[in-house]
Design a protein around this motif. Structure first.
Motif, PDB file in Angstrom:
ATOM      1  N   LEU A  54     -43.306  57.871 -67.068  1.00  0.00           N
ATOM      2  CA  LEU A  54     -44.670  58.238 -66.711  1.00  0.00           C
ATOM      3  C   LEU A  54     -45.550  57.018 -66.462  1.00  0.00           C
ATOM      4  O   LEU A  54     -46.696  57.153 -66.034  1.00  0.00           O
ATOM      5  N   ASP A  55     -45.009  55.818 -66.767  1.00  0.00           N
ATOM      6  CA  ASP A  55     -45.748  54.569 -66.581  1.00  0.00           C
ATOM      7  C   ASP A  55     -47.025  54.558 -67.429  1.00  0.00           C
ATOM      8  O   ASP A  55     -48.111  54.233 -66.950  1.00  0.00           O
ATOM      9  N   ILE A  56     -46.881  54.921 -68.718  1.00  0.00           N
ATOM     10  CA  ILE A  56     -48.003  54.972 -69.654  1.00  0.00           C
ATOM     11  C   ILE A  56     -47.932  53.762 -70.575  1.00  0.00           C
ATOM     12  O   ILE A  56     -46.884  53.503 -71.165  1.00  0.00           O
ATOM     13  N   PRO A  57     -49.026  53.013 -70.748  1.00  0.00           N
ATOM     14  CA  PRO A  57     -49.022  51.924 -71.732  1.00  0.00           C
ATOM     15  C   PRO A  57     -48.678  52.468 -73.118  1.00  0.00           C
ATOM     16  O   PRO A  57     -49.285  53.443 -73.583  1.00  0.00           O
ATOM     17  N   ALA A  58     -47.692  51.878 -73.760  1.00  0.00           N
ATOM     18  CA  ALA A  58     -47.243  52.414 -75.046  1.00  0.00           C
ATOM     19  C   ALA A  58     -46.687  51.316 -75.930  1.00  0.00           C
ATOM     20  O   ALA A  58     -46.015  50.389 -75.472  1.00  0.00           O
ATOM     21  N   VAL A  59     -46.962  51.464 -77.237  1.00  0.00           N
ATOM     22  CA  VAL A  59     -46.420  50.580 -78.271  1.00  0.00           C
ATOM     23  C   VAL A  59     -45.841  51.475 -79.353  1.00  0.00           C
ATOM     24  O   VAL A  59     -46.506  52.406 -79.827  1.00  0.00           O
ATOM     25  N   VAL A  60     -44.590  51.245 -79.734  1.00  0.00           N
ATOM     26  CA  VAL A  60     -43.961  52.035 -80.791  1.00  0.00           C
ATOM     27  C   VAL A  60     -43.574  51.102 -81.938  1.00  0.00           C
ATOM     28  O   VAL A  60     -43.675  49.882 -81.822  1.00  0.00           O
ATOM     29  N   GLY A  61     -43.122  51.689 -83.039  1.00  0.00           N
ATOM     30  CA  GLY A  61     -42.701  50.879 -84.183  1.00  0.00           C
ATOM     31  C   GLY A  61     -43.825  50.052 -84.772  1.00  0.00           C
ATOM     32  O   GLY A  61     -43.589  48.968 -85.312  1.00  0.00           O
ATOM     33  N   ALA A  62     -45.067  50.564 -84.714  1.00  0.00           N
ATOM     34  CA  ALA A  62     -46.222  49.812 -85.222  1.00  0.00           C
ATOM     35  C   ALA A  62     -46.479  50.081 -86.708  1.00  0.00           C
ATOM     36  O   ALA A  62     -47.599  49.895 -87.182  1.00  0.00           O
ATOM     37  N   ARG A  63     -45.485  50.568 -87.391  1.00  0.00           N
ATOM     38  CA  ARG A  63     -45.471  50.754 -88.840  1.00  0.00           C
ATOM     39  C   ARG A  63     -46.625  51.599 -89.370  1.00  0.00           C
ATOM     40  O   ARG A  63     -46.550  52.799 -89.403  1.00  0.00           O
ATOM     41  N   GLU A  64     -47.691  50.937 -89.788  1.00  0.00           N
ATOM     42  CA  GLU A  64     -48.797  51.619 -90.485  1.00  0.00           C
ATOM     43  C   GLU A  64     -49.954  51.966 -89.558  1.00  0.00           C
ATOM     44  O   GLU A  64     -51.067  52.219 -90.036  1.00  0.00           O
ATOM     45  N   ALA A  65     -49.717  52.006 -88.265  1.00  0.00           N
ATOM     46  CA  ALA A  65     -50.821  52.211 -87.323  1.00  0.00           C
ATOM     47  C   ALA A  65     -51.596  53.491 -87.613  1.00  0.00           C
ATOM     48  O   ALA A  65     -52.828  53.504 -87.627  1.00  0.00           O
ATOM     49  N   SER A  66     -50.884  54.598 -87.848  1.00  0.00           N
ATOM     50  CA  SER A  66     -51.573  55.873 -88.054  1.00  0.00           C
ATOM     51  C   SER A  66     -52.326  55.914 -89.370  1.00  0.00           C
ATOM     52  O   SER A  66     -53.205  56.764 -89.564  1.00  0.00           O
ATOM     53  N   ARG A  67     -52.002  55.001 -90.283  1.00  0.00           N
ATOM     54  CA  ARG A  67     -52.741  54.937 -91.549  1.00  0.00           C
ATOM     55  C   ARG A  67     -53.925  53.983 -91.462  1.00  0.00           C
ATOM     56  O   ARG A  67     -54.995  54.224 -92.035  1.00  0.00           O
ATOM     57  N   LEU A  68     -53.765  52.887 -90.713  1.00  0.00           N
ATOM     58  CA  LEU A  68     -54.816  51.872 -90.629  1.00  0.00           C
ATOM     59  C   LEU A  68     -55.902  52.224 -89.617  1.00  0.00           C
ATOM     60  O   LEU A  68     -57.051  51.800 -89.752  1.00  0.00           O
ATOM     61  N   ILE A  69     -55.529  52.979 -88.578  1.00  0.00           N
ATOM     62  CA  ILE A  69     -56.510  53.342 -87.540  1.00  0.00           C
ATOM     63  C   ILE A  69     -57.193  54.645 -87.939  1.00  0.00           C
ATOM     64  O   ILE A  69     -56.537  55.603 -88.362  1.00  0.00           O
ATOM     65  N   ARG A  70     -58.513  54.669 -87.796  1.00  0.00           N
ATOM     66  CA  ARG A  70     -59.281  55.868 -88.143  1.00  0.00           C
ATOM     67  C   ARG A  70     -59.621  56.669 -86.886  1.00  0.00           C
ATOM     68  O   ARG A  70     -59.653  56.140 -85.785  1.00  0.00           O
TER      69      ARG A  70
END
Length: 585
Positions: free
Chosen positions: A201-217
């Motif tokens: 889909l040619d979407i900017p993406a970063v995976v394996g960011a560990r705690e991203a869903s906990r650190l980002i509000r």
């Protein structure tokens, strides 16, 4: 103050927007024992959840627009198959009946059991199939809770980016519809299905960011840098504006790249370069053609053998899959690799068949790839017959993985002769096929004259070549930083393979076709180095083809050759960096 979070870049470009957090259904799973006598009622809850998820997947598949990447429908099929897998249904119900776990507890318990087998796999692509199982379990947990997956039909006047523990490929049509401009996940890798769809889909993406869903509000400003694998949370106005400019430049660059689709991949000094695609599923042919691929350089056949309960795919089933790929490429060459499984990549049906016959102390060095196939000649002949039958429908090349011994070469060709004889005896038509060897271990490079005597072509699997040359387990985070494709030893082996393959013309009457199908082939920053070493055939994910083609169109091989030799002459890191800088200047 801005927060930086690092992950794995899997799809290029920049996304800037407000964060939308999607929580994991596994974060708050109730654990309790059901009353005696209520076990079947709980099994019925599980059964109803499976039916609801099946209906949800069917609806998602039916709603796919005509221009959706073919990978999306194929991966939904994978999730349907997993939903029907006895390890998800029957074994989970067994936890309920035997231990009186509630359905949610039973699902997470079974996920832990299944997940351990995936964690022990050496191959990154198969190891990351654990994510597919987790995504199916996530859907089941949401169905048990009475909530759906990622909401469809969302609209927003603001730019949004999605942050989640993981995202199922089936939910990614939200990106196709323009709701989210990018995403980041805590888990995943470059070969996860989520990453594959993101690239499609040619979407900017970063995976394996560990705690991203906990650190980002929720509603934080987030920058997703898909080129470097960086997330910037609450950036300063200066950084925000800088990335907005970079985003505009990136989008313009993508549009310019699309114009190169039908441009021949020819260097400034007139050298033609073959750009091939790596694919995982027959339906991926469409994305390969859309990217302008000259053919298929690597088709992995493992998908046919995965998640099979108690039986392996038969000859006719395999033949149909291979024929689809060959015909789907419209006469372009197709390279199909024989099954690359082993002790590090267990398959249910094979494990049931062998049932503890082997003990594996070091799976990466054990019975895998061609060693596994030769240990089960009947299974291997079935695949060879299916491949030879498919060769009638186009240009087919058969690629043999992880060869290292003369005996393995002789056994492989003997089994090919047997497969042809069996087809002839059965009155079954088959076609000619070129036979090639994957160069993945240093021993194969050192024995290359023997390989070139037997094989029509060779394909360098740089991922494993780096791993085995440097004794680095790519899956072990404690040594992952030592995994270096530019290590002088790796470059020497790669250069030797390319040079000797070309030189074979002097004694064989023609050069042996050589390609690179590992990650190095799809990295535009390494394109000039590989061209300078003499490589003229690259195979990569379809989404990488145009970026590599752009580098080829700007390159002059005559100028790059001596500069590449200067890189090979350097063993100290500082000297190598200077030589690489001159190469890319």
């Amino acid at each position: 103050m801005a927060l930086q979070i690092f992950g794995i870049p899997v799809s290029r470009g920049v996304a800037v927007g407000r964060a939308v957090l999607m929580s994991s259904a596994r974060l708050d799973v109730a654990h309790y024992f059901v009353d005696a006598g209520d076990e079947e009622r709980e099994v019925d809850r599980l059964r109803a959840a499976r039916q609801a998820v099946r209906a949800e997947l069917d609806a998602l598949q039916a709603e796919l627009p005509a221009d959706a990447p073919p990978e999306l429908s194929a991966f939904i099929d994978v999730h349907k198959m997993l939903l029907d897998d006895p390890q998800i249904g029957r074994e989970t119900a067994s936890w309920i009946r035997k231990r009186r776990y509630n359905a949610e507890w039973a699902l997470t318990a079974q996920l832990e059991v299944v997940g351990r087998s995936f964690d022990d796999m050496e191959d990154a692509y198969l190891r990351e199939r654990k994510a597919d199982v987790e995504q199916v379990v996530e859907r089941l947990l949401r169905a048990l809770r009475g909530t759906g997956g990622l909401a469809r039909g969302m609209e927003s006047e603001e730019d949004l980016v999605l942050v989640a523990h993981d995202i199922a490929p089936a939910d990614m049509m939200q990106f196709k519809q323009g709701v989210f401009s990018g995403f980041a996940t805590d888990v995943g890798g470059k070969t996860s299905h989520t990453a594959i769809v993101a690239r499609s889909l040619d979407i900017p993406a970063v995976v394996g960011a560990r705690e991203a869903s906990r650190l980002i509000r929720q509603d934080d400003w987030v920058i997703i840098d898909g080129d470097s694998g960086l997330l910037i949370v609450d950036p300063s106005p200066i950084i925000l504006e800088d990335y907005r400019v970079r985003k505009q430049e990136s989008e313009l660059g993508r549009e310019r790249l699309k114009r190169l689709k039908n441009t021949p991949a020819r260097t400034l000094d007139g050298q033609m370069v073959e750009l091939l695609a790596n694919i995982e599923l027959p339906d991926d042919c469409e994305s390969a053609l859309d990217a302008g691929a000259a053919g298929i350089g690597l088709f992995r056949t493992e998908f046919l053998f995965m998640n099979r309960a108690h039986h392996l795919p038969g000859e006719d089933e395999q033949f149909e899959a291979y024929r689809r790929v060959v015909q789907g490429m419209g006469g372009r060459p197709v390279t199909i690799r024989t099954i690359d499984i082993g002790a590090d990549k267990p398959l249910d049906a094979v494990d049931d068949y062998r049932d503890g016959e082997f003990t594996h102390l070091n799976p990466a060095l054990g019975l895998r790839a061609i060693r596994y196939s030769l240990s089960d000649p009947a299974m291997f002949r079935v695949q060879l017959r299916a491949l030879l039958r498919a060769a009638r429908y186009g240009t087919l090349r058969i690629l043999i993985p992880m060869l290292a011994h003369a005996g393995e070469i002789r056994q492989t060709f003997a089994l090919l002769d047997t497969a042809r004889a069996e087809l002839a005896a059965a009155g079954q038509a088959y076609g000619p096929a070129e036979i090639g060897a994957m160069i993945e271990v240093p021993g194969a490079v050192l024995m290359l004259p023997l390989f070139l005597k037997y094989f029509d072509f060779v394909s360098v699997g740089t991922n494993d070549l780096v791993q085995y040359t440097l004794a680095i387990d790519r899956a072990d985070e404690s040594v992952a930083a030592l995994y270096d494709p530019l290590h002088p030893a790796v470059l020497q082996l790669l250069a030797q393979t390319i040079a000797q393959s070309h030189a074979a013309e002097a004694w064989k009457g023609r050069p042996v076709h050589v390609s690179v199908c590992g990650e190095m082939a799809g990295d535009p920053s390494l394109t000039r180095l590989l061209l300078g070493l003499g490589l003229r055939s690259f195979s990569m994910h379809p989404a990488q083809i145009l970026s590599v083609k752009q580098e080829i169109l700007r390159a002059d091989c005559a100028r790059l050759a001596p500069l590449a030799q200067a890189v090979l002459a350097e063993y100290e890191p500082e000297g190598q960096l200077r030589a690489l800088a001159a190469l890319t200047a």
